[in-house]
Design a protein around this motif. Structure first.
Motif, PDB file in Angstrom:
ATOM      1  N   PHE A 117       3.147  -0.599  23.729  1.00  0.00           N
ATOM      2  CA  PHE A 117       2.563  -0.636  22.394  1.00  0.00           C
ATOM      3  C   PHE A 117       3.141   0.514  21.584  1.00  0.00           C
ATOM      4  O   PHE A 117       3.771   1.418  22.123  1.00  0.00           O
ATOM      5  CB  PHE A 117       1.023  -0.562  22.441  1.00  0.00           C
ATOM      6  N   SER A 118       2.933   0.450  20.288  1.00  0.00           N
ATOM      7  CA  SER A 118       3.425   1.499  19.395  1.00  0.00           C
ATOM      8  C   SER A 118       2.253   2.306  18.861  1.00  0.00           C
ATOM      9  O   SER A 118       1.198   1.757  18.556  1.00  0.00           O
ATOM     10  CB  SER A 118       4.175   0.895  18.206  1.00  0.00           C
ATOM     11  N   VAL A 119       2.477   3.597  18.751  1.00  0.00           N
ATOM     12  CA  VAL A 119       1.523   4.485  18.101  1.00  0.00           C
ATOM     13  C   VAL A 119       2.118   4.848  16.747  1.00  0.00           C
ATOM     14  O   VAL A 119       3.265   5.296  16.667  1.00  0.00           O
ATOM     15  CB  VAL A 119       1.272   5.761  18.933  1.00  0.00           C
ATOM     16  N   CYS A 120       1.350   4.635  15.698  1.00  0.00           N
ATOM     17  CA  CYS A 120       1.794   4.943  14.343  1.00  0.00           C
ATOM     18  C   CYS A 120       0.914   6.044  13.776  1.00  0.00           C
ATOM     19  O   CYS A 120      -0.307   5.896  13.741  1.00  0.00           O
ATOM     20  CB  CYS A 120       1.715   3.707  13.452  1.00  0.00           C
ATOM     21  N   ALA A 121       1.526   7.125  13.357  1.00  0.00           N
ATOM     22  CA  ALA A 121       0.793   8.244  12.754  1.00  0.00           C
ATOM     23  C   ALA A 121       1.220   8.350  11.293  1.00  0.00           C
ATOM     24  O   ALA A 121       2.402   8.495  10.994  1.00  0.00           O
ATOM     25  CB  ALA A 121       1.085   9.537  13.489  1.00  0.00           C
ATOM     26  N   THR A 122       0.252   8.267  10.400  1.00  0.00           N
ATOM     27  CA  THR A 122       0.514   8.374   8.970  1.00  0.00           C
ATOM     28  C   THR A 122      -0.059   9.692   8.474  1.00  0.00           C
ATOM     29  O   THR A 122      -1.233   9.985   8.694  1.00  0.00           O
ATOM     30  CB  THR A 122      -0.117   7.201   8.204  1.00  0.00           C
ATOM     31  N   VAL A 123       0.787  10.483   7.823  1.00  0.00           N
ATOM     32  CA  VAL A 123       0.399  11.793   7.325  1.00  0.00           C
ATOM     33  C   VAL A 123       0.563  11.796   5.809  1.00  0.00           C
ATOM     34  O   VAL A 123       1.604  11.396   5.290  1.00  0.00           O
ATOM     35  CB  VAL A 123       1.278  12.903   7.956  1.00  0.00           C
ATOM     36  N   THR A 124      -0.472  12.228   5.111  1.00  0.00           N
ATOM     37  CA  THR A 124      -0.399  12.388   3.666  1.00  0.00           C
ATOM     38  C   THR A 124       0.159  13.763   3.353  1.00  0.00           C
ATOM     39  O   THR A 124      -0.334  14.759   3.859  1.00  0.00           O
ATOM     40  CB  THR A 124      -1.785  12.224   3.028  1.00  0.00           C
ATOM     41  N   VAL A 125       1.186  13.794   2.533  1.00  0.00           N
ATOM     42  CA  VAL A 125       1.883  15.035   2.218  1.00  0.00           C
ATOM     43  C   VAL A 125       1.473  15.497   0.822  1.00  0.00           C
ATOM     44  O   VAL A 125       1.551  14.723  -0.130  1.00  0.00           O
ATOM     45  CB  VAL A 125       3.411  14.834   2.280  1.00  0.00           C
ATOM     46  N   ARG A 126       1.059  16.719   0.709  1.00  0.00           N
ATOM     47  CA  ARG A 126       0.706  17.306  -0.588  1.00  0.00           C
ATOM     48  C   ARG A 126       1.923  18.050  -1.126  1.00  0.00           C
ATOM     49  O   ARG A 126       2.439  18.958  -0.482  1.00  0.00           O
ATOM     50  CB  ARG A 126      -0.460  18.277  -0.445  1.00  0.00           C
ATOM     51  N   ILE A 127       2.386  17.666  -2.316  1.00  0.00           N
ATOM     52  CA  ILE A 127       3.521  18.333  -2.957  1.00  0.00           C
ATOM     53  C   ILE A 127       2.967  19.506  -3.755  1.00  0.00           C
ATOM     54  O   ILE A 127       1.999  19.336  -4.496  1.00  0.00           O
ATOM     55  CB  ILE A 127       4.263  17.361  -3.887  1.00  0.00           C
ATOM     56  N   PRO A 128       3.575  20.682  -3.627  1.00  0.00           N
ATOM     57  CA  PRO A 128       3.069  21.848  -4.359  1.00  0.00           C
ATOM     58  C   PRO A 128       3.086  21.625  -5.875  1.00  0.00           C
ATOM     59  O   PRO A 128       3.974  20.969  -6.412  1.00  0.00           O
ATOM     60  CB  PRO A 128       4.044  22.964  -3.979  1.00  0.00           C
ATOM     61  N   LEU A 129       2.077  22.143  -6.538  1.00  0.00           N
ATOM     62  CA  LEU A 129       1.910  22.128  -7.986  1.00  0.00           C
ATOM     63  C   LEU A 129       1.630  20.744  -8.562  1.00  0.00           C
ATOM     64  O   LEU A 129       1.711  20.546  -9.758  1.00  0.00           O
ATOM     65  CB  LEU A 129       3.113  22.750  -8.692  1.00  0.00           C
ATOM     66  N   LEU A 130       1.302  19.770  -7.713  1.00  0.00           N
ATOM     67  CA  LEU A 130       0.882  18.463  -8.203  1.00  0.00           C
ATOM     68  C   LEU A 130      -0.627  18.342  -8.000  1.00  0.00           C
ATOM     69  O   LEU A 130      -1.175  18.909  -7.068  1.00  0.00           O
ATOM     70  CB  LEU A 130       1.592  17.335  -7.458  1.00  0.00           C
ATOM     71  N   PRO A 131      -1.312  17.592  -8.833  1.00  0.00           N
ATOM     72  CA  PRO A 131      -2.761  17.470  -8.698  1.00  0.00           C
ATOM     73  C   PRO A 131      -3.164  16.824  -7.369  1.00  0.00           C
ATOM     74  O   PRO A 131      -2.375  16.113  -6.742  1.00  0.00           O
ATOM     75  CB  PRO A 131      -3.170  16.582  -9.872  1.00  0.00           C
ATOM     76  N   GLU A 132      -4.403  17.036  -6.953  1.00  0.00           N
ATOM     77  CA  GLU A 132      -4.907  16.524  -5.679  1.00  0.00           C
ATOM     78  C   GLU A 132      -4.930  14.999  -5.624  1.00  0.00           C
ATOM     79  O   GLU A 132      -4.784  14.422  -4.562  1.00  0.00           O
ATOM     80  CB  GLU A 132      -6.316  17.061  -5.422  1.00  0.00           C
ATOM     81  N   PHE A 133      -5.159  14.342  -6.773  1.00  0.00           N
ATOM     82  CA  PHE A 133      -5.274  12.887  -6.733  1.00  0.00           C
ATOM     83  C   PHE A 133      -3.938  12.197  -6.510  1.00  0.00           C
ATOM     84  O   PHE A 133      -3.887  11.002  -6.251  1.00  0.00           O
ATOM     85  CB  PHE A 133      -5.948  12.351  -8.009  1.00  0.00           C
ATOM     86  N   VAL A 134      -2.831  12.929  -6.573  1.00  0.00           N
ATOM     87  CA  VAL A 134      -1.519  12.358  -6.281  1.00  0.00           C
ATOM     88  C   VAL A 134      -1.315  12.439  -4.774  1.00  0.00           C
ATOM     89  O   VAL A 134      -0.901  13.454  -4.234  1.00  0.00           O
ATOM     90  CB  VAL A 134      -0.394  13.119  -7.025  1.00  0.00           C
ATOM     91  N   ASP A 135      -1.670  11.357  -4.078  1.00  0.00           N
ATOM     92  CA  ASP A 135      -1.538  11.365  -2.621  1.00  0.00           C
ATOM     93  C   ASP A 135      -0.716  10.174  -2.134  1.00  0.00           C
ATOM     94  O   ASP A 135      -0.863   9.719  -1.026  1.00  0.00           O
ATOM     95  CB  ASP A 135      -2.906  11.378  -1.954  1.00  0.00           C
ATOM     96  N   ALA A 136       0.147   9.672  -2.980  1.00  0.00           N
ATOM     97  CA  ALA A 136       0.965   8.523  -2.613  1.00  0.00           C
ATOM     98  C   ALA A 136       2.127   8.917  -1.710  1.00  0.00           C
ATOM     99  O   ALA A 136       2.862   8.059  -1.268  1.00  0.00           O
ATOM    100  CB  ALA A 136       1.491   7.840  -3.864  1.00  0.00           C
TER     101      ALA A 136
END
Length: 153
Positions: A117-136
């Protein structure tokens, strides 16, 4: 000659400082922001790959499924924290053998001998100086696990 240099050069005093500040603001500040953004994204890619690998190893060596899922979650959090990414921004999902991470989510491994089976890990990356709601900005790492064929559980 001295008189001519004094008359022509007197209006240029301090202009190098103004030009340097202008160039620093227009060129260097955005350049530093872009480099910081790329390094944050790369750090997220490394974190997701490491989290998937460590979660897969922890799950494959567990004595039972409940213990394995708990170990996998903790291993992924430690791997992500090792890359200086917030551990709250990691999600684990499992996919059957041969399926990609886009098919992950509904599958739960059984930990039978020889299972793949495959294990998939998804990490949300925060870009510096961008607002918190930008999590794409997410990075997904995948690791294929094959449980041991000759194990006594």
């Amino acid at each position: 000659m001295r008189w001519l240099r004094e008359r022509l050069g007197s209006g240029e005093r301090g202009s190098a400082l103004v030009e340097f500040v202008f160039v620093a603001l227009v060129v260097f500040v955005p350049l530093v922001h872009v480099v910081a953004g790329f390094s944050a994204v790369q750090r997220g890619v490394f974190a997701s790959t490491a989290a998937a690998r460590e979660a897969g190893r922890a799950l494959a060596t567990a004595p039972d499924l409940a213990t394995g899922l708990a170990r996998a979650e903790r291993a992924a959090q430690l791997a992500v924290a090792d890359q200086s990414v917030e551990a709250t921004d990691v999600r684990l999902a499992y996919a059957p053998a041969g399926a990609g991470c886009d098919a992950a989510g509904a599958y739960t491994p059984a930990l039978v001998p020889g299972e793949e089976f495959s294990v998939c890990a998804t990490v949300t990356v925060r870009i510096p100086l961008l607002p918190e709601f930008v999590d794409a900005n997410t990075a997904t790492g995948q690791f294929v696990v094959e449980t041991d064929r000759y194990v006594d559980r």
